[in-house]
Design an enzyme around this catalytic site. Structure first.
Site, PDB file in Angstrom:
ATOM      1  N   GLU A 168       0.814  -1.215   0.000  1.00 17.54           N
ATOM      2  CA  GLU A 168       0.000   0.000   0.000  1.00 17.54           C
ATOM      3  C   GLU A 168       0.853   1.273   0.000  1.00 17.54           C
ATOM      4  OE1 GLU A 168      -2.968  -0.155   3.067  1.00 17.54           O
ATOM      5  OE2 GLU A 168      -3.805  -2.028   2.339  1.00 17.54           O
ATOM      6  N   GLU A 355      -5.288  -8.598   0.943  1.00 13.90           N
ATOM      7  CA  GLU A 355      -6.016  -8.191   2.160  1.00 13.90           C
ATOM      8  C   GLU A 355      -7.464  -7.909   1.818  1.00 13.90           C
ATOM      9  OE1 GLU A 355      -4.557  -4.812   4.379  1.00 13.90           O
ATOM     10  OE2 GLU A 355      -2.483  -5.504   4.199  1.00 13.90           O
TER      11      GLU A 355
HETATM   12  O1  IFM Z   1      -4.446  -2.652   9.126  1.00 12.59           O
HETATM   13  C1  IFM Z   1      -4.355  -2.211   7.814  1.00 12.59           C
HETATM   14  C2  IFM Z   1      -3.162  -2.826   7.110  1.00 12.59           C
HETATM   15  O2  IFM Z   1      -1.985  -2.566   7.780  1.00 12.59           O
HETATM   16  C3  IFM Z   1      -3.036  -2.288   5.705  1.00 12.59           C
HETATM   17  N1  IFM Z   1      -4.282  -2.401   4.994  1.00 12.59           N
HETATM   18  C4  IFM Z   1      -5.482  -1.939   5.647  1.00 12.59           C
HETATM   19  C5  IFM Z   1      -5.587  -2.552   7.022  1.00 12.59           C
HETATM   20  C6  IFM Z   1      -6.877  -2.068   7.718  1.00 12.59           C
HETATM   21  O3  IFM Z   1      -6.852  -0.681   7.860  1.00 12.59           O
END
Ligand code: IFM
Length: 452
Positions: A168, A355
């Site tokens: 990210e 994710e």
């Molecule tokens: O916790 C975060 C993660 O570190 C990166 N992606 C989003 C998640 C939720 O906010």
């Protein structure tokens, strides 16, 4: 459940994800140097109630228990991140063998448990020494990242097959250097744009380092992508949607997968500064061929042209819509849209959802479990949307639940619980929630793979 499980190929990868600063704790152990998140979280007012990752969920000591949990759930893979400041406490030069040894043990433990390790090299915890030297807005940080990638690959590359470079970069650059709500807490728009370019460059420089001498290595990057829609279909808000899709999605996808920045976004940000960091020759480096794209999907942005002259040109519309405890709209259809958009614009890249998940105000442990039906519904809805996209020809090969464990949710501290496994933050006892059992059963039913 069984109908859903029938929708995935037996080879589909089922996993759970975490990141170093969010779970490890032990921030001063075994020679680890400080990261920007140690510094940021220690500053008053930066995180919810002053929470820090100092102890987090003590994964540094409890990792065997956590690996056993993933194994018991019968998943295929475990995605985690490596703390750069454990490996190189000053972010460059000297290597701390005890830091590397931790990940060495973790990788061995995962393999012994029949789990595929999926390390990410950078999940936001930049060594503080590199921030002191300018941080991501400075080009040298990208070069240092490539050296660090080499060190980790040399140590773990005989056993790790699937690598992710950065996680990210939008958040690291724009929340960290633009909005200032993440570490290092700077509010300098030009620095944010320069940071985004150097994160791309860091990724591109690391790719050959990870592959060198390891033909079996599979290398990817993880981007957080959003569905973006105009507030209505009058056409008045279409340009706002273009701008936000440009800055949040295409600014990250295009350089990595097409070797160029989107021209419309370059024009949008022309007066901001920071783009002078981009050198023409960087783009070929950044666009090093990849084996997969990791997508983190959480929600949709609905946007409108701002009615206020001179103010920000885009408004984020708050819809009357079901939301998670983070206040994010629950919008599984958006995942399908993101997947189709990527498939349409960057057709040949295999995708993993690295994710997806949600924070909910989970009830207390009762009778040894937690009934988080809202999380089950969330994940099931997103998996249905994913399966629909696969039916339409999108090449999605795996799904990682965020997160394995309740953990330190950055500026929100421990107030938001994303885990499929509950953690009592006082005793650090782990208790699988109903969603963990449900997810495990789904993975089992959809897979015919032999378990270790
Ligand atoms: O916790 C975060 C993660 O570190 C990166 N992606 C989003 C998640 C939720 O906010």
């Amino acid at each position: 459940m069984s109908a859903l499980s029938q929708r995935f190929d037996p080879g589909f990868v089922w996993g759970a994800a975490t990141s170093a600063y969010q779970i490890e704790g032990a921030v001063k152990e075994d020679g680890r140097g400080p990261s920007i998140w140690d510094t940021f979280a220690a500053q008053p007012g930066r995180t919810f109630d002053g929470h820090t990752g100092e102890v987090a969920v003590d994964h540094y000591h409890r990792w065997p228990e956590d690996v056993a949990l993933v194994r018991e759930l019968g998943l295929d893979a475990y995605r985690f991140s490596i703390s750069w400041s454990r490996v190189q406490p000053e972010g460059s030069g000297r290597v701390e063998p005890r830091g590397l040894a931790f990940y060495d043990r973790l990788v061995d433990g995962l393999l012994e448990a029949g789990l595929e390790p999926w390390p990410t090299l950078f999940h936001w915890d930049l060594p503080q020494a590199l921030e002191d030297a300018g941080g991501w807005p400075v080009r040298d940080t990208a070069e240092r990242f490539a050296d660090y990638a080499q060190i980790v690959a040399d140590a773990l590359g005989d056993r790790v097959r699937s690598w992710t470079t950065t996680n990210e970069p939008w958040c690291a650059a724009f929340l960290g250097y633009g909005a200032g709500i993440h570490a290092p807490g700077r509010t300098e728009p030009a620095a944010a744009l320069a940071a985004s370019h150097h994160l791309h460059l860091a990724h591109g420089l690391a790719v050959p380092r990870l592959r060198e001498g390891r033909p079996e290595a599979r290398v990817g990057v993880t981007l957080n992508l959003y569905a973006v829609s105009p507030a209505d279909d009058t056409g008045r808000h279409d340009d706002a949607a273009r701008r936000i899709d440009g800055l949040m999605n295409r600014w990250f996808l295009d350089p990595v997968l097409l070797g160029r920045y989107p021209q419309d976004v370059l024009e949008d940000v022309a007066g901001v500064g920071g783009t002078e960091a981009i050198r023409a020759e960087d783009l070929a480096v950044i666009a090093a061929p990849l084996d997969f794209l990791g997508i983190n999907y959480y929600s949709r942005h609905v946007v409108a042209a701002s009615p206020w002259p001179g103010a920000s040109e885009v408004d984020f519309v708050n819809r009357e819509w079901p939301k998670t405890a983070s206040g994010w709209d629950i919008d599984p259809a958006g995942l399908g849209e993101v997947l189709r958009q990527v498939h349409r614009d960057y057709p040949s890249i295999p995708i993993y959802i690295t994710e997806n998940g949600a924070a909910f105000d989970d009830l207390e442990v009762r009778d040894g479990t937690i009934d988080d039906q809202d999380r089950i519904d969330f994940v099931a809805g997103h998996l249905e949307a994913l399966a629909d996209a696969v039916d339409d020809g999108v090449d999605v090969r795996g799904y990682f639940a965020w997160s394995l464990l309740d953990n330190f949710e950055w500026a929100e501290g421990y107030a938001k619980r994303f885990g499929i496994v509950h953690v009592d933050f006082d005793t650090l006892v782990r208790t699988p929630k109903a969603s963990a059992r449900w997810f495990a059963e789904l993975a089992r039913a959809s897979s015919t793979k032999e378990r270790a």
